[in-house]
Write an enzyme that holds these catalytic residues in place. Structure first.
Site, PDB file in Angstrom:
ATOM      1  N   GLU A   1       0.827  -1.204   0.000  1.00  0.00           N
ATOM      2  CA  GLU A   1       0.000   0.000   0.000  1.00  0.00           C
ATOM      3  C   GLU A   1       0.859   1.251   0.000  1.00  0.00           C
ATOM      4  O   GLU A   1       1.944   1.271   0.570  1.00  0.00           O
ATOM      5  CB  GLU A   1      -0.872   0.057   1.258  1.00  0.00           C
TER       6      GLU A   1
ATOM      7  N   CYS B   1      -3.624   1.705   8.174  1.00  0.00           N
ATOM      8  CA  CYS B   1      -2.451   1.224   7.445  1.00  0.00           C
ATOM      9  C   CYS B   1      -2.489  -0.301   7.344  1.00  0.00           C
ATOM     10  O   CYS B   1      -2.590  -0.999   8.346  1.00  0.00           O
ATOM     11  CB  CYS B   1      -1.182   1.679   8.165  1.00  0.00           C
TER      12      CYS B   1
END
EC number: 2.1.1.192
Length: 368
Positions: free
Chosen positions: A100, A349
């Site tokens: 990511e 996250c």
């Protein structure tokens, strides 16, 4: 099947070379130094995504580049855009693994949060990044490629926006991938390339004390952030396994060494977990803990993004955050409650990656 190795068997990205390494490679292959400078300019100023776009490089040398390197090794899988302008990217690595990257719009410009490892072994009990254990380190080219693809995303929109800030706070522990992260920092800071100022770059660590000391001696002027999240050893060890190896006494000795060596401020990240670490007593402990380095430290109070797999944790209510903040301010602590970004997308996250991998596994089962 994805390969689980720190030395993947695929063609490296040319982003993995520093400018000096690219010069040495070009000379070794019969070219002059200026040819490497031309290639560097194509990569980081014109930001091309293929060697064939380099119109002042000979066809023979372009063929040699194509034989030995790729430009960008990442494939864009998913892009999520938030109403507040935050953009979350899911990239696929050449070995099929997923990472990511997050773009945040700040009042001072575009800030990109990069990932440094596939998965994480630190074991923070509240964090989505550690839901999948570390598979491998990213090489510095794969870290740099995240910045380049985010910049390409904005270049294609023709709005003239430029990535101006970098935070190394994505999936993984940066100091557990020290050599690659250091090369990445020097690449993006290079005046002949992206030229992102060192003071516009922040590296975050969960508290690897020996690496903080090493980093202090590197001569890089980037900012350091420490994920603290608790003001005493008992509590910190219960939510952050790393504290068992590097307790607060050892961690703060390293932080003091860093400050003495660099004369640079350290930021402490503190996630507010309801009923866990957010009492006024915790705030007083935090104020006492940071007293010795108060002039060169700063506390970021972070609203928690809930993670379904860690449902024992929830976000501290606004009034508890305000009470905590007030105790810190009364003690003279420099602090702020961090502005939230991307709350309407997979904000935590590691959450987008985790959710995508779940969907991929479900599709694979259905397809059997």
């Amino acid at each position: 099947m994805s390969k689980k190795t720190d030395t993947p068997d695929y063609k490296p990205s040319i982003y993995s070379l520093t400018r000096d390494e690219l010069i040495a490679w070009a000379i070794e292959h019969g070219e002059k130094k200026f040819r490497a400078s031309q290639i560097w300019d194509w990569l980081y100023k014109k930001r091309v995504q293929s060697f064939d776009e380099m119109t002042n490089i000979s066809k023979d040398f372009i063929a040699l580049l194509n034989e030995n390197f790729v430009v960008n090794p990442l494939k864009q899988r998913i892009v999520q855009e938030s109403a507040d302008g935050t953009v979350k990217y899911l990239f696929e690595l050449p070995d099929g693994m997923l990472i990511e990257t997050v773009l945040m719009r700040q009042y001072y410009g575009l800030s990109v949060c990069v990932t440094t490892q596939v998965g994480c072994n630190i074991g923070c009990t509240f964090c989505a990044s550690g839901l999948i254990k570390k598979q491998r380190d990213l090489n510095n080219g794969e870290i740099t490629a995240q910045i380049m693809l985010v910049q390409k995303y904005f270049d294609e929109r023709g709005q003239g926006e430029r990535v101006s800030h970098i935070v190394v706070m994505g999936i993984g522990e940066p100091f557990d991938n020290y050599t690659n992260v250091l090369k990445f920092l020097r690449t993006v800071n290079d005046d002949n390339g992206l030229a992102i100022g060192a003071r516009h770059i922040t590296v975050s660590t969960s508290g690897l004390a020996h690496k903080i000391r090493e980093f202090a001696n590197e001569g890089v002027q980037v900012n350091l952030a420490v994920s603290l999240h608790a003001p005493n050893n008992e509590l910190r060890s219960s939510i952050m396994r790393i504290n068992r190896s590097f307790p607060l006494e050892k961690l703060f000795a390293a932080i003091e060494y860093y400050i003495e060596t660099t004369n640079r401020r350290v930021t402490f990240e503190y996630i507010m977990l309801n009923g866990v670490n957010d009492t006024p007593e915790n705030a007083q402990e935090l104020a006492d803990l940071t007293k010795k380095i108060r002039k060169l430290s700063y506390v970021n109070l972070i609203p928690y993004n809930p993670v379904s797999e860690h449902d024992q944790y929830s976000r501290s209510p606004k009034e508890r955050v305000e009470a905590f903040y007030d105790v810190l301010k009364k003690n003279g602590v420099n602090c702020v409650v961090r502005q939230e970004h991307g709350t309407d997308i997979d904000a935590a996250c590691g959450q987008l990656r985790s959710n995508t991998m779940k969907r991929d596994r479900q599709k694979a089962k259905v397809g059997r």
